[in-house]
Design a protein around this motif. Structure first.
Motif, short mmCIF file in Angstrom:
data_model
loop_
_atom_site.label_atom_id
_atom_site.label_comp_id
_atom_site.label_asym_id
_atom_site.label_seq_id
_atom_site.Cartn_x
_atom_site.Cartn_y
_atom_site.Cartn_z
N VAL A 261 0.83 -1.20 0.00
CA VAL A 261 0.00 0.00 0.00
C VAL A 261 0.87 1.25 0.00
O VAL A 261 0.57 2.23 -0.70
N ALA A 262 1.96 1.22 0.76
CA ALA A 262 2.87 2.37 0.78
C ALA A 262 3.49 2.60 -0.60
O ALA A 262 3.63 3.74 -1.05
N GLU A 263 3.86 1.50 -1.27
CA GLU A 263 4.44 1.63 -2.61
C GLU A 263 3.41 2.18 -3.60
O GLU A 263 3.74 3.02 -4.44
N ARG B 1 -6.48 -0.05 0.03
CA ARG B 1 -6.69 0.39 1.42
C ARG B 1 -7.93 -0.27 2.01
O ARG B 1 -7.94 -0.65 3.19
N THR B 2 -8.98 -0.38 1.19
CA THR B 2 -10.18 -1.09 1.65
C THR B 2 -9.86 -2.56 1.94
O THR B 2 -10.28 -3.11 2.96
N LEU B 3 -9.09 -3.18 1.04
CA LEU B 3 -8.69 -4.57 1.24
C LEU B 3 -7.81 -4.69 2.48
O LEU B 3 -7.96 -5.64 3.26
N GLN B 4 -6.90 -3.74 2.67
CA GLN B 4 -6.03 -3.75 3.84
C GLN B 4 -6.85 -3.69 5.13
O GLN B 4 -6.60 -4.44 6.08
N SER B 5 -7.84 -2.80 5.15
CA SER B 5 -8.68 -2.67 6.34
C SER B 5 -9.42 -3.97 6.64
O SER B 5 -9.48 -4.41 7.80
N SER B 6 -9.94 -4.61 5.59
CA SER B 6 -10.67 -5.87 5.77
C SER B 6 -9.75 -6.98 6.28
O SER B 6 -10.09 -7.70 7.22
N ILE B 7 -8.58 -7.10 5.64
CA ILE B 7 -7.65 -8.17 6.02
C ILE B 7 -7.11 -7.93 7.43
O ILE B 7 -7.00 -8.86 8.24
N THR C 144 -5.07 6.16 -8.19
CA THR C 144 -5.91 6.63 -7.09
C THR C 144 -6.98 5.59 -6.75
O THR C 144 -7.21 5.27 -5.58
N LYS C 145 -7.60 5.05 -7.79
CA LYS C 145 -8.64 4.03 -7.58
C LYS C 145 -8.04 2.77 -6.97
O LYS C 145 -8.61 2.18 -6.04
N GLU C 146 -6.88 2.33 -7.51
CA GLU C 146 -6.23 1.13 -6.98
C GLU C 146 -5.83 1.32 -5.52
O GLU C 146 -5.94 0.41 -4.70
N LEU C 147 -5.35 2.52 -5.20
CA LEU C 147 -4.95 2.81 -3.83
C LEU C 147 -6.15 2.70 -2.90
O LEU C 147 -6.05 2.12 -1.80
N GLU C 148 -7.29 3.24 -3.32
CA GLU C 148 -8.51 3.13 -2.51
C GLU C 148 -8.90 1.66 -2.35
O GLU C 148 -9.27 1.22 -1.25
#
Length: 810
Positions: free
Chosen positions: A210-212, A364-370, A357-361
């Motif tokens: 996500v940082a990358e 981030r959504t996937l990161q929050s879920s995982i 921008t869309k991929e980052l969103e």
């Protein structure tokens, strides 16, 4: 040889939990008379070289054990563990301090699944320690076997039991997994730790990804902004170059206007000179002849002055033309740069920035879920059954609807091993699913990146190997001076031609002979024809679902474009000749690569048959009209819809772009003509032209965008003022319905294709029919002028295209 040594020094090497330390302590306990045993607490890992001294044997020899730190690098409290090379170096240093002491035996403690470590590897890592071992290996093995037998005897005599949690050493060096009731507990603890480590590593990987993505999105955003700033600067430079061009052009126009005025004066002076000369030849009184002579002399002086000034203007005109050419050439470089950067922004940078921008969103959504799932797993692993495992979401989900029996809660310690084992399995399964979900998203991202890179690569290849290098061509026509040696046919010169700073197709003055009069190839009626902007090609669309590209000089088919599943109703071509656009009754608009002859993009969105298409002059936009009552404006580079224009109440029949890109005009079956403002990306209704009493069949703009011509089913053609929307002229087609319309490049002629199978040419200035072109055997559905205005193409339902020479007098 080793039996002669009084002191046997045994280096004990292995992992922390391999049982090596417990083995040494057990031997020392059985011997019972060791002179020194370290005071380290039971179960404390060895952190340095620990020497167990003076363990006597029955045969009088003394054993000395050198215990070493674990090979697996374990250190308490999270401190960095020792590397293998560090451990061996510590052993060397310990022996060096002892002086005469040297290792006689080495015991390796390892699990069955561990890689066997050879003596060569240790020899390479610590040559001084093991240099004497290589020649003694065979004897050492024998001594080890004897020692193992004696240890076993001592254990039997003392009745010693291997401490819980440690493994006994067998003759082949493997651990006896059957000894120690807590062995399973140790395995579960290690499995839990491995899962925790995997979760930590996976979390770090997600954060890094996500940082990358965040960094890449920021980089592309900065690059996009930088390109925009560069584009603004280059656009300003282009505007300045265009300003210089306009100034030089204005100077030339002023010269032409002054030359035209002087030419009229010269003609007047010449006529006055002839008149006065004739009068002087007639009989007059001396006084009158003197007056006539003075007037003749004055007229001759004026004539000489006019001729002299005209000669100066001719010289200035030549220099002015050179300055205009030079200023026009200076436009090309900033223009190409601006076009390239506009393409970069339109085709790559802006979409790439939006995509990141869309991929980052999404990530981030996937990161929050995982992370929510990983936190639940981590919490359960750290809490244990006696903690909060009974409330853990992962644990409860893994029960599959079952509930924990109260008896299990009451006797939690009895059930803990089973429950914890179950939870570890649930964590392993859940962790695998979350990792699969994340890596699938990463894989999808990589595929998109690969496709984008492939597109960029193909464009690069085409730019390098398939496209010709751009060169400056004069894209305007200078007004001409009539040489002094020529006598004008009238005393009023023609107005100078309007100059355009945009390409006028680079028309050659040396035109090739007219092509064959009849082009055959389509198997069904021809719905649409158009010339390329350089006049070298003719493009046609047909009821046979195909688009054909013809050589305008030879009349031969260059390529046949197939892909539409229904009638091809309309075609257009970009000003640089690179792209062809076509509309079809299959409800799609297709953009074709004119060079490769292949489909480039399919634009889908209309809910009805597409009946008309047009390219903007700069090739950046496409507009299309449909029976769904809408006009759509598309970004030609991306295929994205910019505007959907609604206002007509019936199906659209025809659309056209003005050359200055400021307007779009559409004609409809509802009898209305609508002019749309296309000066910005979002288009809007500008005005409605009313007057026709039946459906509009065709509309077209004049080259200078000041006039609109229309043909209708009410048997009339009309000419409109594009700025005010007022009607300029009505041309009546008594022969029938007007199917198609075109206006010549200089705006002097209007041509109509009619249902009576004829093509009719009208003079705009007089409103009179100039000629009737006959030859088609079916309704003429499309007409188009060549860029030089000398040729006319017409397509009809008789499956043919005819080329007419409209420059010759009729």
């Amino acid at each position: 040889m080793f039996r002669d040594l009084k002191q046997q020094v045994i280096a004990v090497i292995g992992k922390v939990d391999s049982g090596k330390t417990s083995f040494i302590r057990t031997v020392c306990d059985v011997a019972g008379n060791a002179t020194h045993i370290p005071s380290a607490a039971e179960g404390t890992p060895t952190m340095g070289i620990v020497e167990y001294l003076s363990v006597p044997l029955a045969d009088g020899r003394v054993l000395t054990f050198l215990d070493t730190p674990g090979l697996d690098g374990y250190q308490p409290e999270g401190r960095r563990g020792k590397e293998t090379e560090e451990i061996l170096q510590m052993l060397e240093e310990h022996l060096a301090v002892k002086g005469s002491m040297s290792v006689t035996h080495v015991l390796f403690f390892q699990e069955a699944s561990d890689k066997v470590i050879g003596s060569d590897e240790f020899k390479d890592r610590a040559p001084h320690t093991f240099e004497t071992l290589e020649g003694k290996l065979e004897q050492m093995t024998k001594e080890r076997d004897e020692l193992a037998a004696k240890y076993e005897l001592l254990l039997q005599e003392k009745g010693a039991v291997t401490p819980v949690g440690e493994a006994a050493l067998l003759e082949d060096g493997r651990r006896d997994s059957t000894i120690g009731s807590n062995e399973d507990t140790r395995t579960l603890r290690n499995r839990r730790q491995r899962l925790l480590d995997t979760i930590s590593g996976f979390s770090a990987q997600i954060i890094a990804t996500v940082a990358e993505l965040d960094r890449e999105a920021l980089d592309v955003s900065h690059e996009c902004e930088a390109t925009r700033l560069e584009l603004e600067a280059d656009s300003a430079e282009l505007k300045a170059a265009e300003g210089r061009f306009e100034k030089e052009l204005e100077n030339v126009n002023e010269l032409v206007e002054e030359y035209t005025r002087l030419r009229r004066e010269k003609v007047a002076f010449e006529e006055e000179e002839e008149s006065l000369t004739a009068e002087l030849d007639a009989p007059h009184s001396p006084r009158k002849k003197r007056r006539l002579g003075w007037r003749l002399k004055k007229a001759q002086a004026h004539l000489k002055d006019a001729e002299g000034l005209m000669a100066i203007i001719e010289e200035d005109y030549q220099k002015g033309c050179e300055d205009v050419d030079r200023a026009a050439a200076e436009i090309e470089k900033p223009k190409s740069i601006v076009q390239r950067k506009e393409r970069e922004l339109g085709e790559w940078l802006s979409p790439e920035c939006e995509w990141f921008t869309k991929e980052l969103e999404n990530f981030r959504t996937l990161q929050s879920s995982i992370f929510a799932s990983l936190d639940a797993m981590r919490g359960g692993l750290e809490d244990g059954w006696e903690g909060k495992l009974g409330d853990n979401a992962v644990f409860l989900e893994g029960l599959g609807g079952y509930t924990v029996h109260p008896e299990m809660v009451t006797h939690s310690k009895d059930w803990a091993p089973v429950i914890e084992s179950l939870f570890l399995s649930q964590v392993s399964l859940g962790l695998s699913k979350e990792m699969s979900k994340f890596h699938s998203a990463v894989l999808q991202r990589l595929k998109i990146q690969e496709e984008s890179a492939q597109r960029e690569w193909r464009k690069g290849v085409e730019a390098i190997f398939e496209q010709r290098a751009p060169s400056f061509q004069k894209s305007f026509k200078l007004p001409q001076l009539i040489p002094l040696a020529e006598k004008p046919t009238t005393d009023v010169l023609e107005d100078p031609l309007t100059l355009s700073k945009e390409p006028s197709a680079g028309v050659s003055q040396d035109l090739s002979p007219p092509p064959p009069l009849l082009l055959k190839g389509h198997s069904c009626g021809v719905m649409s024809v158009v010339f390329s902007w350089d006049g070298s090609k003719i493009i046609s669309g047909s009821l046979d679902n195909t688009v054909r590209v013809w050589d305008a000089s030879t009349g031969k088919v260059q390529s046949v474009l197939t892909g539409h599943s229904s009638v091809c109703t309309s075609v257009a071509i970009s000003s640089d000749g690179s792209w062809i656009v076509s509309g079809s009754e299959d409800r799609t608009v297709r953009i074709w690569d004119a060079v490769a002859g292949k489909a480039h993009r399919v634009l889908a969105g209309h809910d009805g048959r597409v009946t008309a298409v047009a390219f903007s002059w700069d090739g950046s936009r496409v507009c299309s009209g449909s029976e769904d009552k809408t006009v759509r404006v598309w970004d030609a580079s991306t295929g994205v819809v910019q505007s959907v224009l609604e206002g007509h109440s019936k199906g659209i029949r025809s659309v056209a772009f003005s050359r200055d890109r400021m307007r779009i005009v559409s004609g409809c079956w509802d009898g209305r003509i609508i002019v749309w403002d296309s000066s910005s990306t979002i288009c809007g209704l500008q005005k409605v032209l009313r007057g026709h009493t039946n459906g509009i069949m065709s509309v077209a703009f004049s080259m200078d965008a000041t006039r609109i011509v229309s043909g209708s089913a009410d048997h009339t053609m009309r000419v409109w003022d594009a700025s005010t929307g007022s009607m300029v002229r009505i041309l009546e087609a008594y022969a029938g319905i007007v199917g198609s319309t075109a206006i010549s490049p200089d705006g002097s002629l209007v041509v109509f294709g009619l249902y009576d199978k004829t093509v009719r040419v009208w003079d705009v200035s007089t409103g009179k029919q100039q000629s009737v072109l006959e030859g088609h055997n079916g309704t003429v559905w499309s007409v188009a002028f060549s860029p030089d205005g000398r040729r006319l193409a017409s397509g009809a339902f008789d499956n043919t295209i005819r080329i007419w020479d409209v420059s010759a007098p009729t």
